[in-house]
Design an enzyme around this catalytic site. Structure first.
Site, short mmCIF file in Angstrom:
data_model
loop_
_atom_site.label_atom_id
_atom_site.label_comp_id
_atom_site.label_asym_id
_atom_site.label_seq_id
_atom_site.Cartn_x
_atom_site.Cartn_y
_atom_site.Cartn_z
N LYS A 1 0.83 -1.21 0.00
CA LYS A 1 0.00 0.00 0.00
C LYS A 1 0.86 1.25 0.00
O LYS A 1 0.50 2.25 -0.61
CB LYS A 1 -0.94 0.01 1.21
CG LYS A 1 -2.10 -0.96 1.09
CD LYS A 1 -3.20 -0.62 2.08
CE LYS A 1 -4.39 -1.55 1.90
NZ LYS A 1 -5.40 -1.39 2.94
N LYS B 1 -5.36 -10.70 -6.30
CA LYS B 1 -6.60 -11.03 -5.59
C LYS B 1 -7.70 -10.03 -5.93
O LYS B 1 -7.42 -8.87 -6.25
CB LYS B 1 -6.36 -11.11 -4.08
CG LYS B 1 -6.12 -9.79 -3.42
CD LYS B 1 -6.24 -9.85 -1.90
CE LYS B 1 -6.08 -8.42 -1.40
NZ LYS B 1 -6.40 -8.13 -0.07
N LYS C 1 -11.40 -4.49 -3.45
CA LYS C 1 -12.32 -3.35 -3.60
C LYS C 1 -11.66 -2.21 -4.36
O LYS C 1 -12.30 -1.47 -5.08
CB LYS C 1 -12.72 -2.81 -2.22
CG LYS C 1 -13.56 -3.75 -1.39
CD LYS C 1 -13.75 -3.18 0.04
CE LYS C 1 -13.97 -4.30 1.04
NZ LYS C 1 -13.38 -4.07 2.35
P1 TYM Z 1 -10.94 -6.44 4.24
O1 TYM Z 1 -11.97 -5.40 4.41
O2 TYM Z 1 -9.87 -6.22 3.23
O3 TYM Z 1 -11.61 -7.82 3.90
C1 TYM Z 1 -12.65 -8.39 4.67
C2 TYM Z 1 -12.50 -9.90 4.68
O4 TYM Z 1 -12.54 -10.40 3.34
C3 TYM Z 1 -11.40 -11.23 3.10
N1 TYM Z 1 -11.00 -11.05 1.69
C4 TYM Z 1 -10.89 -12.05 0.80
N2 TYM Z 1 -11.11 -13.38 0.91
C5 TYM Z 1 -10.94 -14.13 -0.23
N3 TYM Z 1 -10.58 -13.61 -1.42
C6 TYM Z 1 -10.34 -12.29 -1.57
N4 TYM Z 1 -10.00 -11.80 -2.75
C7 TYM Z 1 -10.50 -11.45 -0.43
N5 TYM Z 1 -10.37 -10.12 -0.24
C8 TYM Z 1 -10.66 -9.90 1.07
C9 TYM Z 1 -10.34 -10.70 4.04
O5 TYM Z 1 -9.36 -11.68 4.30
C10 TYM Z 1 -11.15 -10.35 5.27
O6 TYM Z 1 -11.35 -11.49 6.08
N6 TYM Z 1 -7.69 -5.79 7.96
C11 TYM Z 1 -8.99 -6.34 7.67
C12 TYM Z 1 -10.11 -5.80 8.55
C13 TYM Z 1 -9.83 -5.97 10.01
C14 TYM Z 1 -9.88 -7.19 10.73
C15 TYM Z 1 -9.56 -6.84 12.07
C16 TYM Z 1 -10.15 -8.50 10.36
C17 TYM Z 1 -9.51 -4.98 10.86
N7 TYM Z 1 -9.34 -5.50 12.12
C18 TYM Z 1 -9.51 -7.81 13.07
C19 TYM Z 1 -10.09 -9.50 11.37
C20 TYM Z 1 -9.78 -9.13 12.70
C21 TYM Z 1 -9.35 -5.98 6.22
O7 TYM Z 1 -8.90 -4.99 5.71
O8 TYM Z 1 -10.27 -6.80 5.64
#
Ligand code: TYM
Length: 352
Positions: free
Chosen positions: A134, A215, A218
């Site tokens: 990032k 991957k 968003k």
């Molecule tokens: P975020 O918002 O990027 O994604 C939310 C969840 O979706 C999963 N994910 C995917 N799984 C499969 N294929 C993909 N292409 C894909 N893209 C995203 C992510 O693994 C996630 O589970 N840092 C985290 C948010 C967060 C969090 C936490 C999660 C903040 N604090 C504490 C767990 C525990 C995030 O940005 O997820």
């Protein structure tokens, strides 16, 4: 970890610091409200969050504080927080069975992050792949981006979570969370449970339809590669029909066929059929038939979600009430952990 762990046996060993009366294992996870949730978020994460309700005490939150680690337009973020909540509910997250809240509504996430960060070696943060990726994409990098994994560790440890259901891309963040918890437990005394990631067997890494080497994300500038949960059926169909495939016409998962392999994983995750069964079913058929069937299956799965989303998103009063009761429940736990941590590091009790 196998799917059996979606409903972990109640006999999960309770760590020091977790009340012996806590009957159910604790599950915590969240997503950033950075726009609409996509098929990767759904299949890699939210589907499992839904299944874990009931057998576990679930804390599901909207990671709004994480969202501002990269620049955001305030009015859009506000809208996206409500939209993210409506999508959670549309996917089956149920405020009667789970605590659903916004991260910024609970005092404790950033406070605990500060304490944890004070003993986290800088090198652990600089090594994080997401930080490197990032920060490369931005002209100016906020310190929050470096601190991101510590806030994430705080989210998890504040509730002493046992299981954290995530997609594969969050594995490294879970590893550093475990390291941070172990270090605190060593430096002071046993305080935090060391949480386990829960990564599903299917859908844990859904790739972009336009570039199956990266991957689904968003923030992908090519939105044709990203199927959003609330895309109307004709848009879903168009995106899947125009997915990049590979040379050769065989429907088979293989390292040299990333496009077809990705479509097979999506197909398998939405229908529950194994990839091997799908390969057999489409043996001798062309990519056209296959993509049509993938589109049908994805639409059948997403359309009810989209329709429920339309309903939930109209009812702001209900959404506010969900956020309120979720934050109240989360806050009770957060205060307990925070005061324990403050005591351990040597702060004096706040005068009442
Ligand atoms: P975020 O918002 O990027 O994604 C939310 C969840 O979706 C999963 N994910 C995917 N799984 C499969 N294929 C993909 N292409 C894909 N893209 C995203 C992510 O693994 C996630 O589970 N840092 C985290 C948010 C967060 C969090 C936490 C999660 C903040 N604090 C504490 C767990 C525990 C995030 O940005 O997820």
């Amino acid at each position: 970890m196998s799917n059996a762990a979606i409903q972990p046996a109640p006999a999960v060993a309770l760590p020091a610091g977790v009340s012996a009366t806590a009957a159910k294992p604790i599950v915590l996870t969240g997503a950033q409200p950075s726009g609409k949730l996509h098929l990767g978020n759904y299949l890699g994460a939210v589907v499992n969050w839904d299944k874990m309700q009931g057998a576990n005490e679930c804390f599901y939150f909207i990671a709004d504080q994480h969202a501002i680690t990269v620049p955001k337009v305030p009015a859009e973020l506000r809208k996206n927080i409500y939209s993210c909540l409506a999508q959670y509910l549309a996917c089956g997250l149920d405020p009667q069975r789970s605590h659903i809240f916004a991260q910024s509504h609970v005092v404790g996430h950033t406070e605990l992050a500060w304490v944890l960060g004070c003993s986290c070696p800088l090198g652990w943060l600089e090594r994080m792949t997401q930080f490197k990726d990032k920060s490369r994409k931005q002209e100016s990098v906020g310190a929050g981006l470096l601190y991101y994994p510590i806030l994430m560790a705080a989210d998890i440890l504040l509730y002493n979570a046992h299981f954290v259901p995530v997609g594969e891309d969050q594995k490294q963040h879970l590893e550093i969370t475990r390291d941070i918890a172990e270090k605190f437990n060593r430096d002071y005394s046993p305080t935090f449970n060391v949480p386990e990631p829960f990564i599903g067997e299917t859908g844990a890494r859904i790739m972009s339809l336009q570039n199956p080497e990266t991957k689904m994300s968003k923030s992908d500038p090519n939105q044709n590669g990203v199927v959003f949960l609330i895309d109307p059926p004709d848009v879903v169909r168009k995106k899947i029909q125009s997915a990049v495939t590979d040379s050769g016409g065989e429907v088979r998962a293989a390292a040299d066929k990333p496009g077809i392999t990705n479509l097979l994983s999506i197909f398998s995750a939405v229908t529950g059929q194994s990839v091997a069964d799908l390969e057999n079913e489409f043996a001798g058929k062309g990519y056209g038939d296959f993509k049509r069937a993938v589109a049908d299956a994805v639409i059948a799965r997403l359309e009810p979600v989209r329709l429920r989303y339309e309903e939930f998103s109209k009812d702001t009063a209900y959404l506010d009430s969900v956020l309120k009761s979720g934050a109240e429940a989360a806050q009770r736990v957060a205060y307990k952990t925070l005061s324990k941590v403050y005591r351990k590091v040597g702060f004096v009790e706040r005068p009442r």
